[in-house]
Design a protein around this motif. Structure first.
Motif, short mmCIF file in Angstrom:
data_model
loop_
_atom_site.label_atom_id
_atom_site.label_comp_id
_atom_site.label_asym_id
_atom_site.label_seq_id
_atom_site.Cartn_x
_atom_site.Cartn_y
_atom_site.Cartn_z
N UNK A 1 -76.32 -88.00 81.16
CA UNK A 1 -76.09 -88.78 82.34
C UNK A 1 -76.07 -88.04 83.51
N UNK A 2 -75.98 -88.80 84.64
CA UNK A 2 -76.21 -88.12 86.10
C UNK A 2 -74.99 -87.88 86.80
N UNK A 3 -73.88 -88.53 86.61
CA UNK A 3 -72.61 -88.54 87.29
C UNK A 3 -71.50 -88.23 86.35
N UNK A 4 -70.40 -87.60 86.82
CA UNK A 4 -69.20 -87.34 86.01
C UNK A 4 -68.01 -87.56 86.95
N UNK A 5 -67.20 -88.42 86.54
CA UNK A 5 -65.95 -88.72 87.34
C UNK A 5 -64.58 -88.50 86.98
N UNK A 6 -63.81 -88.54 87.69
CA UNK A 6 -62.34 -88.34 86.94
C UNK A 6 -62.00 -89.35 85.91
N UNK A 7 -62.41 -90.46 85.93
CA UNK A 7 -62.33 -91.61 85.13
C UNK A 7 -63.20 -91.05 83.58
N UNK A 8 -64.21 -90.37 83.80
CA UNK A 8 -64.81 -89.88 82.58
C UNK A 8 -63.89 -88.75 81.99
N UNK A 9 -63.62 -88.03 82.87
CA UNK A 9 -62.62 -86.77 82.24
C UNK A 9 -61.57 -87.28 81.46
N UNK A 10 -60.81 -88.43 82.19
CA UNK A 10 -59.67 -88.76 81.71
C UNK A 10 -59.92 -89.57 80.00
N UNK A 11 -61.07 -90.14 80.19
CA UNK A 11 -61.63 -90.80 79.04
C UNK A 11 -61.93 -89.82 77.78
N UNK A 12 -62.53 -88.83 78.13
CA UNK A 12 -62.86 -87.48 77.21
C UNK A 12 -61.60 -87.00 76.84
N UNK A 13 -60.80 -86.49 77.71
CA UNK A 13 -59.35 -85.96 77.44
C UNK A 13 -58.68 -86.81 76.36
N UNK B 1 -64.08 -81.49 87.41
CA UNK B 1 -65.12 -82.92 87.71
C UNK B 1 -66.26 -82.07 88.45
N UNK B 2 -65.89 -81.17 89.44
CA UNK B 2 -66.84 -80.62 90.36
C UNK B 2 -67.73 -79.68 89.68
N UNK B 3 -67.34 -78.92 88.88
CA UNK B 3 -67.86 -78.14 88.05
C UNK B 3 -69.02 -78.79 87.01
N UNK B 4 -68.63 -79.89 86.48
CA UNK B 4 -69.60 -80.41 85.67
C UNK B 4 -70.74 -81.20 86.45
N UNK B 5 -70.18 -81.74 87.64
CA UNK B 5 -71.17 -82.59 88.76
C UNK B 5 -72.36 -81.50 89.03
N UNK B 6 -71.74 -80.32 89.28
CA UNK B 6 -72.88 -79.13 89.90
C UNK B 6 -73.83 -78.93 88.82
N UNK B 7 -73.23 -78.78 87.55
CA UNK B 7 -74.20 -78.77 86.32
C UNK B 7 -75.28 -80.08 86.50
#
Length: 88
Positions: free
Chosen positions: A3-15, A76-82
């Protein structure tokens, strides 16, 4: 699947999928700048989260991400940078 974006909602879901909700935590609150330890997530939960992110997003996170990303915003910022550094 990459995927090309990672958001706080994505992080919450995965947590939630990997570690659940720690007792007393409210992931609906403004947690962007709250330390993961204050939310109730320990280093093992973050390792599991990073592993799930790597598999789902097709990236390899540097080991320093977990040490440096002590808040959801930093993670989220670190994943977005990757993700943005990946070739299209």
């Amino acid at each position: 699947m990459s995927r090309t974006t990672f958001t706080l909602d994505d992080l919450k879901r995965i947590l939630l999928e990997g570690s659940g909700v720690p007792e007393g935590a409210d992931l609906r609150a403004d947690i962007l700048d709250t330390d993961f330890t204050d939310i109730g997530y320990d280093s093992l939960a973050l390792l599991e989260t990073a592993s799930r992110v790597e598999r789902e997003y097709g990236i390899e996170l540097d080991e320093t991400v977990l040490g440096d990303a002590t808040t959801p915003r930093a993670f989220v910022d670190a994943v977005g940078a990757h993700l943005s550094a990946q070739p299209v």
